[in-house]
Design a protein around this motif. Sequence first.
Motif, PDB file in Angstrom:
ATOM      1  N   GLN A  52      -2.938   6.337  -4.868  1.00  0.00           N
ATOM      2  CA  GLN A  52      -1.862   5.520  -5.412  1.00  0.00           C
ATOM      3  C   GLN A  52      -1.440   6.025  -6.790  1.00  0.00           C
ATOM      4  O   GLN A  52      -2.291   6.292  -7.649  1.00  0.00           O
ATOM      5  N   TRP A  54       1.359   5.038  -9.882  1.00  0.00           N
ATOM      6  CA  TRP A  54       2.234   3.967 -10.350  1.00  0.00           C
ATOM      7  C   TRP A  54       2.917   4.372 -11.649  1.00  0.00           C
ATOM      8  O   TRP A  54       2.283   4.938 -12.548  1.00  0.00           O
ATOM      9  N   PHE A  68       2.397   6.092  -2.560  1.00  0.00           N
ATOM     10  CA  PHE A  68       1.120   6.016  -1.847  1.00  0.00           C
ATOM     11  C   PHE A  68       1.077   7.198  -0.878  1.00  0.00           C
ATOM     12  O   PHE A  68       1.946   7.323  -0.006  1.00  0.00           O
TER      13      PHE A  68
END
Length: 251
Positions: A52, A54, A68
């Motif tokens: 992941q 971000w 992802f």
Amino acid sequence: MKLISWNVNGLRACVRKGFLDYFHKVDADIFCVQEIKLQAGQIDLDLEGYHQYWNYAERKGYSGTAIFTKQKPESVQYGLLDENSESEGRIITLEFEEFYLVNVYTPNSQRDLARLDFRLDWEDKIYEHLTRLDEKKPVIYCGDLNVAHQEIDIRNAKSNIGNSGFTYEERERMTELLNAGFIDSLRYFHPDTEGIYTWWSYMKNVRARNIGWRIDYFIVSERLKDHLQDSVAHPDVMGSDHCPIQLTINL
């Protein structure tokens, strides 16, 4: 390889509306999201088998992107050009062995075009960012690009000319990018198909009547065209005012 891009218009809200059911059902190799509208620590997604990444906006409840991916990238960048930061969380670039993936939530020029100059400056920088990367290896560029490129990409073209997302300047920037060696993958497969949209207003019955805009894209380096297998939208998938889009490519 299957890639998904989806402006979720608030990831926490989308999760409550079935995001994870769709995520697991589609089983993408890479899943990109935009407009997550959250900060670090505000959501915990248990996505077994995925790495992941971000990029949160500094402003709370605003913008933001995430990726992802089943395959771990060789490098990660969270800004444009040589910068590795960007305050609105609008871009993530992952480098893989055979290609770059660039996930973007393009700034909206706003209803009164108050942010058009900011938007066009962004477009100049993203153009340079993508063409620089493309000199090294092929690029897959995806996300909510906040522009309907051609009249076929918007239900009511004539009444929207000059409006945010359908200005001459914004559309011309997309044309310039495509002329620099990139392909709009959906139009590669469906050049003349009308009614393919990815965003609809929340006004009553607008989505049911398919009065929409196509503003979400997978754009790829032209030299990847022989590897493309399909590029489609999934308007039946709910949870956001946008629908997911999918690129299938043999790499």
